[in-house]
Design a protein around this motif. Structure first.
Motif, PDB file in Angstrom:
ATOM      1  N   GLY A 105      19.603  53.569  34.380  1.00 34.18           N
ATOM      2  CA  GLY A 105      19.496  52.418  35.266  1.00 34.18           C
ATOM      3  C   GLY A 105      18.757  51.274  34.596  1.00 34.18           C
ATOM      4  O   GLY A 105      19.160  50.112  34.696  1.00 34.18           O
ATOM      5  N   ALA A 106      17.671  51.598  33.897  1.00 36.36           N
ATOM      6  CA  ALA A 106      16.882  50.568  33.210  1.00 36.36           C
ATOM      7  C   ALA A 106      17.704  49.868  32.143  1.00 36.36           C
ATOM      8  O   ALA A 106      17.621  48.636  31.983  1.00 36.36           O
ATOM      9  CB  ALA A 106      15.636  51.195  32.596  1.00 36.36           C
ATOM     10  N   GLU A 107      18.534  50.625  31.425  1.00 41.71           N
ATOM     11  CA  GLU A 107      19.345  50.021  30.366  1.00 41.71           C
ATOM     12  C   GLU A 107      20.409  49.104  30.953  1.00 41.71           C
ATOM     13  O   GLU A 107      20.704  48.040  30.384  1.00 41.71           O
ATOM     14  CB  GLU A 107      19.984  51.124  29.511  1.00 41.71           C
ATOM     15  N   ASN A 108      20.994  49.490  32.073  1.00 41.05           N
ATOM     16  CA  ASN A 108      21.956  48.607  32.740  1.00 41.05           C
ATOM     17  C   ASN A 108      21.287  47.304  33.163  1.00 41.05           C
ATOM     18  O   ASN A 108      21.838  46.223  32.978  1.00 41.05           O
ATOM     19  CB  ASN A 108      22.543  49.311  33.968  1.00 41.05           C
ATOM     20  N   LEU A 109      20.090  47.401  33.718  1.00 40.13           N
ATOM     21  CA  LEU A 109      19.369  46.207  34.164  1.00 40.13           C
ATOM     22  C   LEU A 109      18.970  45.330  32.978  1.00 40.13           C
ATOM     23  O   LEU A 109      19.055  44.097  33.049  1.00 40.13           O
ATOM     24  CB  LEU A 109      18.137  46.615  34.970  1.00 40.13           C
ATOM     25  N   ARG A 110      18.544  45.953  31.881  1.00 42.30           N
ATOM     26  CA  ARG A 110      18.147  45.167  30.700  1.00 42.30           C
ATOM     27  C   ARG A 110      19.337  44.414  30.116  1.00 42.30           C
ATOM     28  O   ARG A 110      19.212  43.275  29.650  1.00 42.30           O
ATOM     29  CB  ARG A 110      17.512  46.065  29.635  1.00 42.30           C
ATOM     30  N   LEU A 111      20.517  45.047  30.144  1.00 44.88           N
ATOM     31  CA  LEU A 111      21.711  44.393  29.629  1.00 44.88           C
ATOM     32  C   LEU A 111      22.000  43.111  30.410  1.00 44.88           C
ATOM     33  O   LEU A 111      22.241  42.046  29.817  1.00 44.88           O
ATOM     34  CB  LEU A 111      22.907  45.346  29.716  1.00 44.88           C
ATOM     35  N   ILE A 112      21.958  43.191  31.727  1.00 47.49           N
ATOM     36  CA  ILE A 112      22.219  42.009  32.552  1.00 47.49           C
ATOM     37  C   ILE A 112      21.125  40.968  32.350  1.00 47.49           C
ATOM     38  O   ILE A 112      21.400  39.758  32.286  1.00 47.49           O
ATOM     39  CB  ILE A 112      22.334  42.403  34.038  1.00 47.49           C
ATOM     40  N   ALA A 113      19.883  41.417  32.238  1.00 44.89           N
ATOM     41  CA  ALA A 113      18.771  40.483  32.027  1.00 44.89           C
ATOM     42  C   ALA A 113      18.955  39.706  30.732  1.00 44.89           C
ATOM     43  O   ALA A 113      18.707  38.489  30.677  1.00 44.89           O
ATOM     44  CB  ALA A 113      17.450  41.249  32.000  1.00 44.89           C
ATOM     45  N   GLN A 114      19.412  40.368  29.690  1.00 43.11           N
ATOM     46  CA  GLN A 114      19.638  39.692  28.417  1.00 43.11           C
ATOM     47  C   GLN A 114      20.800  38.722  28.506  1.00 43.11           C
ATOM     48  O   GLN A 114      20.743  37.611  27.958  1.00 43.11           O
ATOM     49  CB  GLN A 114      19.872  40.733  27.324  1.00 43.11           C
ATOM     50  N   LEU A 115      21.861  39.113  29.219  1.00 43.67           N
ATOM     51  CA  LEU A 115      23.010  38.219  29.379  1.00 43.67           C
ATOM     52  C   LEU A 115      22.632  36.970  30.172  1.00 43.67           C
ATOM     53  O   LEU A 115      23.173  35.886  29.919  1.00 43.67           O
ATOM     54  CB  LEU A 115      24.153  38.955  30.075  1.00 43.67           C
ATOM     55  N   ARG A 116      21.715  37.103  31.105  1.00 41.13           N
ATOM     56  CA  ARG A 116      21.292  35.970  31.926  1.00 41.13           C
ATOM     57  C   ARG A 116      20.125  35.210  31.317  1.00 41.13           C
ATOM     58  O   ARG A 116      19.653  34.220  31.887  1.00 41.13           O
ATOM     59  CB  ARG A 116      20.944  36.437  33.341  1.00 41.13           C
ATOM     60  N   GLY A 117      19.649  35.650  30.174  1.00 40.92           N
ATOM     61  CA  GLY A 117      18.586  34.936  29.479  1.00 40.92           C
ATOM     62  C   GLY A 117      17.227  35.047  30.134  1.00 40.92           C
ATOM     63  O   GLY A 117      16.409  34.117  30.068  1.00 40.92           O
ATOM     64  N   VAL A 118      16.965  36.184  30.784  1.00 44.27           N
ATOM     65  CA  VAL A 118      15.667  36.393  31.434  1.00 44.27           C
ATOM     66  C   VAL A 118      14.604  36.602  30.365  1.00 44.27           C
ATOM     67  O   VAL A 118      14.752  37.446  29.481  1.00 44.27           O
ATOM     68  CB  VAL A 118      15.728  37.609  32.384  1.00 44.27           C
TER      69      VAL A 118
END
Length: 305
Positions: free
Chosen positions: A93-106
């Motif tokens: 779950g954490a890896e899925n969230l990190r992927l989206i965070a990186q794509l959104r430039g968080v």
């Protein structure tokens, strides 16, 4: 300022006209629900609002931006939680969230993920592979991914489909919390009770146009009410004769009749005059299912007020 403003939007696919002049306002900080039968144009409208498709005509404003001219600005303000979850089962779950965070430039992704995990009760299983998650856990994670990057408008396309009742109620609370945090939620659902329970405003789309709009209470009040009037089985024929003689339209039901609200009192008086014993007389509760049936059978033009 509205979060979403739509005026005169049309969309054609070849000779097929799917949207036929849609007008719609969605206020900031509300839960708005779009309802309609399959093929009414819900998905087509969402695709236009989320920059996945362009209208043939009309205008759209998302937080003051035109998706045609400012698509990148719009995409930074919105997130889309589609019917099909976009989760990688081999990732945690954490890896899925990190992927989206990186794509959104968080920038501070770990801190934001930690806050979302706590808020959506994900912490205990965040580091397990997603393929081991239950359906409810997957849906919560999918919604958490929609909230990464602090979007101002969250599109939730049938978020509780296939979810068990307990998890469904938990998701309802999460949706309310998104709204209470100042976000705008644009919801579609198969469940009319869900729309009734969650929505600040509802719109019904039918045959490519918005035909009803308002709060759930106001929409239900505008649907013609009915009365159920029950007589003894031995009196049914006599009751039908009395009502017909009085010129009152009715629908025969088991041990009784159903009438429109404006004829209910007249029907009761006619039966009492005919000395027919009325066992039960009550106004039927109007719900969104009644509205849905009304929409598909008798269309009113949309008025935004």
């Amino acid at each position: 300022m509205n979060a979403i403003t739509v005026r005169g939007v049309t969309k054609n696919f070849g000779e097929l006209s799917v949207l036929k002049g849609v007008n719609l306002d969605v206020q900031q900080g509300e839960i708005f629900t779009l309802l309609g039968a399959n093929g009414a144009g819900k998905s087509t409208l969402i695709n236009i609002l989320t920059t996945l498709s362009l209208p043939n005509s009309g205008t759209v404003s998302i937080m003051g931006f035109d998706p045609r001219k400012d698509g990148n600005a719009v995409r930074k303000l919105i997130s889309l939680n589609a019917q099909t979850a976009t989760l990688d089962g081999e990732f945690s779950g954490a890896e899925n969230l990190r992927l989206i965070a990186q794509l959104r430039g968080v920038r501070n992704e770990r801190a934001e993920i930690a806050v979302l995990a706590t808020r959506l009760n994900l912490t205990d299983f965040l580091h397990r592979k997603v393929k081991t998650y239950s359906g409810g856990m997957r849906r919560r994670l999918d919604i958490a991914m929609s909230l990464i990057g602090n979007p101002q408008i969250v599109f939730l396309d049938e978020p509780t489909t296939g979810v068990d009742p307990q998890n469904r109620l938990e998701l309802w609370q999460m949706i309310r919390e998104i709204r209470d945090a100042g976000k705008t939620v644009f919801l579609t659902t198969q469940y009319l009770d869900e729309a009734d329970a969650l929505s600040d405003h509802i719109a019904f789309i039918h045959d490519g146009t918005i035909v009803k709009y308002g709060t759930p209470a106001a929409i239900k009040q505008r649907v013609a009410a009915t009365y159920t009037l029950q007589v003894a089985p031995s009196d049914q024929d006599a009751a039908g004769t009395a009502l017909s003689k009085a010129g009152i339209h009715y629908v025969q039901a088991e041990h009784g009749v159903t009438l429109s609200a404006d004829s209910g009192n007249a029907a009761l008086a006619s039966l009492l005059d005919a000395q027919i014993n009325v066992e039960h007389f009550d106004r039927d509760e109007t719900n969104l299912e009644s509205v849905f049936l009304d929409v598909t059978g008798k269309v009113e033009k949309y008025e935004n007020h």
